[in-house]
Design a protein around this motif. Structure first.
Motif, PDB file in Angstrom:
ATOM      1  N   PHE A  80       0.823  -1.208   0.000  1.00  0.00           N
ATOM      2  CA  PHE A  80       0.000   0.000   0.000  1.00  0.00           C
ATOM      3  C   PHE A  80       0.857   1.258   0.000  1.00  0.00           C
ATOM      4  N   GLU A  81       1.975   1.218   0.716  1.00  0.00           N
ATOM      5  CA  GLU A  81       2.899   2.341   0.689  1.00  0.00           C
ATOM      6  C   GLU A  81       3.463   2.533  -0.719  1.00  0.00           C
ATOM      7  N   TYR A  82       3.790   1.425  -1.364  1.00  0.00           N
ATOM      8  CA  TYR A  82       4.268   1.462  -2.740  1.00  0.00           C
ATOM      9  C   TYR A  82       3.246   2.126  -3.658  1.00  0.00           C
ATOM     10  N   LEU A  83       1.976   1.718  -3.544  1.00  0.00           N
ATOM     11  CA  LEU A  83       0.932   2.248  -4.411  1.00  0.00           C
ATOM     12  C   LEU A  83       0.722   3.745  -4.210  1.00  0.00           C
ATOM     13  N   ALA A  84       0.774   4.199  -2.941  1.00  0.00           N
ATOM     14  CA  ALA A  84       0.559   5.621  -2.664  1.00  0.00           C
ATOM     15  C   ALA A  84       1.667   6.476  -3.278  1.00  0.00           C
ATOM     16  N   ILE A  85       2.926   6.034  -3.114  1.00  0.00           N
ATOM     17  CA  ILE A  85       4.045   6.792  -3.689  1.00  0.00           C
ATOM     18  C   ILE A  85       4.012   6.711  -5.210  1.00  0.00           C
ATOM     19  N   ALA A  87       1.355   6.461  -7.033  1.00  0.00           N
ATOM     20  CA  ALA A  87       0.279   7.345  -7.481  1.00  0.00           C
ATOM     21  C   ALA A  87       0.752   8.793  -7.514  1.00  0.00           C
ATOM     22  N   ALA A  88       1.495   9.201  -6.475  1.00  0.00           N
ATOM     23  CA  ALA A  88       1.986  10.579  -6.424  1.00  0.00           C
ATOM     24  C   ALA A  88       2.935  10.861  -7.584  1.00  0.00           C
ATOM     25  N   LYS A  89       3.788   9.882  -7.914  1.00  0.00           N
ATOM     26  CA  LYS A  89       4.724  10.075  -9.028  1.00  0.00           C
ATOM     27  C   LYS A  89       4.002  10.011 -10.376  1.00  0.00           C
ATOM     28  N   ARG A  90       3.029   9.114 -10.463  1.00  0.00           N
ATOM     29  CA  ARG A  90       2.267   8.990 -11.708  1.00  0.00           C
ATOM     30  C   ARG A  90       1.504  10.279 -12.002  1.00  0.00           C
ATOM     31  N   ALA A  91       1.026  10.911 -10.934  1.00  0.00           N
ATOM     32  CA  ALA A  91       0.301  12.177 -11.087  1.00  0.00           C
ATOM     33  C   ALA A  91       1.244  13.348 -11.293  1.00  0.00           C
ATOM     34  N   ARG A  92       2.557  13.105 -11.165  1.00  0.00           N
ATOM     35  CA  ARG A  92       3.584  14.144 -11.290  1.00  0.00           C
ATOM     36  C   ARG A  92       3.338  15.303 -10.324  1.00  0.00           C
ATOM     37  N   GLY A  93       2.808  14.937  -9.164  1.00  0.00           N
ATOM     38  CA  GLY A  93       2.593  15.936  -8.133  1.00  0.00           C
ATOM     39  C   GLY A  93       1.375  16.803  -8.347  1.00  0.00           C
ATOM     40  N   ARG A  94       0.608  16.567  -9.407  1.00  0.00           N
ATOM     41  CA  ARG A  94      -0.607  17.333  -9.661  1.00  0.00           C
ATOM     42  C   ARG A  94      -1.692  16.900  -8.670  1.00  0.00           C
ATOM     43  N   PRO A  95      -2.210  17.820  -7.855  1.00  0.00           N
ATOM     44  CA  PRO A  95      -3.112  17.447  -6.748  1.00  0.00           C
ATOM     45  C   PRO A  95      -4.367  16.691  -7.174  1.00  0.00           C
ATOM     46  N   PHE A  96      -5.073  17.187  -8.206  1.00  0.00           N
ATOM     47  CA  PHE A  96      -6.320  16.504  -8.572  1.00  0.00           C
ATOM     48  C   PHE A  96      -6.037  15.140  -9.185  1.00  0.00           C
ATOM     49  N   ARG A  97      -5.000  15.048 -10.000  1.00  0.00           N
ATOM     50  CA  ARG A  97      -4.637  13.737 -10.547  1.00  0.00           C
ATOM     51  C   ARG A  97      -4.317  12.762  -9.422  1.00  0.00           C
ATOM     52  N   LEU A  98      -3.611  13.253  -8.407  1.00  0.00           N
ATOM     53  CA  LEU A  98      -3.287  12.399  -7.256  1.00  0.00           C
ATOM     54  C   LEU A  98      -4.559  11.923  -6.574  1.00  0.00           C
ATOM     55  N   MET A  99      -5.527  12.830  -6.377  1.00  0.00           N
ATOM     56  CA  MET A  99      -6.773  12.433  -5.728  1.00  0.00           C
ATOM     57  C   MET A  99      -7.498  11.372  -6.543  1.00  0.00           C
ATOM     58  N   MET A 214       8.989  13.251  -7.184  1.00  0.00           N
ATOM     59  CA  MET A 214       9.482  12.512  -8.346  1.00  0.00           C
ATOM     60  C   MET A 214      10.838  11.884  -8.075  1.00  0.00           C
ATOM     61  N   ALA A 215      11.562  12.390  -7.081  1.00  0.00           N
ATOM     62  CA  ALA A 215      12.883  11.851  -6.757  1.00  0.00           C
ATOM     63  C   ALA A 215      12.810  10.616  -5.878  1.00  0.00           C
ATOM     64  N   LEU A 216      11.635  10.310  -5.345  1.00  0.00           N
ATOM     65  CA  LEU A 216      11.490   9.153  -4.450  1.00  0.00           C
ATOM     66  C   LEU A 216      11.498   7.851  -5.233  1.00  0.00           C
ATOM     67  N   ASN A 217      11.884   6.789  -4.564  1.00  0.00           N
ATOM     68  CA  ASN A 217      11.880   5.451  -5.160  1.00  0.00           C
ATOM     69  C   ASN A 217      10.828   4.606  -4.449  1.00  0.00           C
ATOM     70  N   GLU A 218       9.705   4.394  -5.112  1.00  0.00           N
ATOM     71  CA  GLU A 218       8.613   3.657  -4.481  1.00  0.00           C
ATOM     72  C   GLU A 218       8.960   2.205  -4.199  1.00  0.00           C
ATOM     73  N   ARG A 219       9.931   1.654  -4.908  1.00  0.00           N
ATOM     74  CA  ARG A 219      10.304   0.257  -4.695  1.00  0.00           C
ATOM     75  C   ARG A 219      10.887   0.031  -3.301  1.00  0.00           C
ATOM     76  N   GLU A 220      11.436   1.098  -2.720  1.00  0.00           N
ATOM     77  CA  GLU A 220      12.012   0.958  -1.382  1.00  0.00           C
ATOM     78  C   GLU A 220      10.941   0.755  -0.314  1.00  0.00           C
ATOM     79  N   ALA A 221       9.681   1.016  -0.663  1.00  0.00           N
ATOM     80  CA  ALA A 221       8.601   0.808   0.302  1.00  0.00           C
ATOM     81  C   ALA A 221       8.279  -0.669   0.495  1.00  0.00           C
ATOM     82  N   ILE A 222       8.628  -1.499  -0.488  1.00  0.00           N
ATOM     83  CA  ILE A 222       8.360  -2.939  -0.395  1.00  0.00           C
ATOM     84  C   ILE A 222       9.333  -3.563   0.601  1.00  0.00           C
TER      85      ILE A 222
END
Length: 442
Positions: A80-85, A87-99, A214-222
């Protein structure tokens, strides 16, 4: 009705009032009511423990048990931590896309797992992502809670009332997918549009903050990749077996137990760890409810109520459906939908038979499911997902922004998640996933 029937009804209403007002713990109220029903001979041991329609529905209990074990193992992986991070990167930090992405992730996860577990795991990470993007967290938490309730409506396992309805109505996993999943898709589209309007003042974009995300690595959450793939593999097989029920002829409870057993046997998770994740108060609460409602069936109370409803609606299926749909939504906005559905299920069963008993009259079950599942979105404290969100917000001093007060007591959170939502001892440490970030949960 007989004197015993009136006494049984009084015992049930008193127990129901205690559950609704939370004067005492809901498990104590349910077990106390069940014990009194046995004491006054409104039911007996055979009817209470060994008869499906007038006692404990073991298919419901064991299905919940199996899914709790599977979800308990899955949450240890950090997915779940992986998915949240992600999502934030996929949205490129755009708030509505993130929501939008968080809404879709929450809804889909709630349909496959259950809505309470989903928000319990994804809400803490939402705090971290919103902090990094300098966004107000309250709109995202509200959206996730409502998305969990909407998504959980789509499947048999998404919300506990659906499990009761499926068992009492003889409905399969595919029945829920065919009849409710399309409705849920439409509701999600409408809900996303409403979020754009309702929270339009909360979507300020900060390019420098987005660059940090965008600099975060979501794989580290696993935390355990092997366990993740094993858990996802078992969960996939369980879902496939649910869908193939017409060919395999295995009840959902059997499939869930087989999946849970296989997962524990094939992984490094110990039996003690797996069982520790089971919400035992929830299972006991369900058992007490089933015994009380079974006593009402045994004494003829349910039959009398069903006859009165048939007389009121004059057997008009359309009117009965609308009455059940909107009545369930209104009542579930005021009281917990689990005891409500447990009580209404035998009544709806009688109504289905009274209105023809064919495929068309099955719409009454869907009216009950949709009304009860979605009605909790009307208030802050009558849907389990909502209360879990409030508990997490209170821990982070965000509940004022949600327009509610902190959790009054441990019994405020339904389905055995009370202590977990308040203590949050199981929320993972995300420092490794969000470097240089301040963890504000717990």
């Amino acid at each position: 009705m007989t004197v015993l029937a009136w006494i049984s009804l009084a015992v049930f209403l008193c127990s129901y009032a205690l559950i609704a007002t939370e004067r005492i713990h809901r498990v104590a109220a349910a077990l106390g009511g069940a014990g009194i029903m046995l004491l006054i001979h409104a039911t007996d041991a055979r009817a209470a423990f060994f008869t499906e329609h007038t006692g404990i529905d073991w298919n419901v209990i064991l299905l919940l048990l199996g899914m709790m074990i599977i979800v308990g193992v899955l949450k240890e992986t950090g997915v779940f931590e992986y998915l949240a991070i992600w999502a934030a990167k996929r949205a490129r930090g755009r708030p509505f896309r993130l929501m939008v992405l968080l809404i879709l992730i929450t809804a889909c996860a709630s349909a496959l797992l259950d809505n309470v577990t989903t928000v319990l795991l994804i809400a803490p990470v939402t705090f971290l992502v919103c902090e990094r993007l300098a966004l107000p967290v309250a709109p995202y938490l509200i959206a996730e809670a409502m998305a969990a309730n909407i998504g959980g409506t789509a499947t048999l396992v998404g919300d506990p009332p659906n499990i009761i309805i499926a068992s009492r109505g003889g409905l399969s996993f595919n029945d829920f997918l065919v009849h409710l999943a399309p409705l849920v898709v439409v509701l999600l589209v409408i809900f996303i549009g409403l979020c754009r309007f309702l929270f339009r003042g909360s979507f300020a974009y900060h390019p420098e903050r987005a660059a940090e995300i965008m600099a975060l690595n979501e794989r580290e959450a696993i935390r355990d990749r092997r366990l993740l793939w094993q858990s996802l593999g078992v969960l996939t097989l369980v879902m496939v077996a649910f869908v193939l029920h017409p060919l395999l002829h295995y009840e959902p409870s059997v499939v869930a137990l087989l999946g849970a057993g296989a997962l524990v046997a094939a992984t490094r998770v110990t039996t003690e760890q797996a069982i520790a994740e089971v919400e035992w108060p929830t299972l006991v609460f369900f058992a007490g409810l089933f015994v009380m409602v079974g006593a009402l069936v045994e004494t003829g109370v349910i039959g009398t109520v069903s006859d009165r409803v048939v007389d009121l609606t004059d057997g008009d299926l359309r009117f009965t459906t609308m009455l059940l749909l909107w009545g369930s939504a209104a009542i579930s906005a005021i009281v917990d939908n689990i005891p409500y559905v447990a009580t209404m299920s035998p009544i709806v069963s009688d109504l289905v038979n009274a209105t023809g008993g064919d495929g068309t009259s099955q719409v009454l079950w869907w009216a009950l499911a949709v009304g009860a599942d979605l009605g909790g979105n009307a208030t802050a404290v009558e849907a389990a997902a909502n209360v879990v969100i409030i508990g997490i917000a209170a821990r982070n001093r965000t509940h004022q922004l949600l327009g509610v007060h902190p959790i009054r007591s441990g019994s405020d959170v339904r389905d055995g998640s009370r202590e977990r939502a308040l203590l949050l001892g199981e929320i993972p440490d995300l420092n490794h996933a969000l470097p240089e970030g301040r963890v504000i949960v717990g």
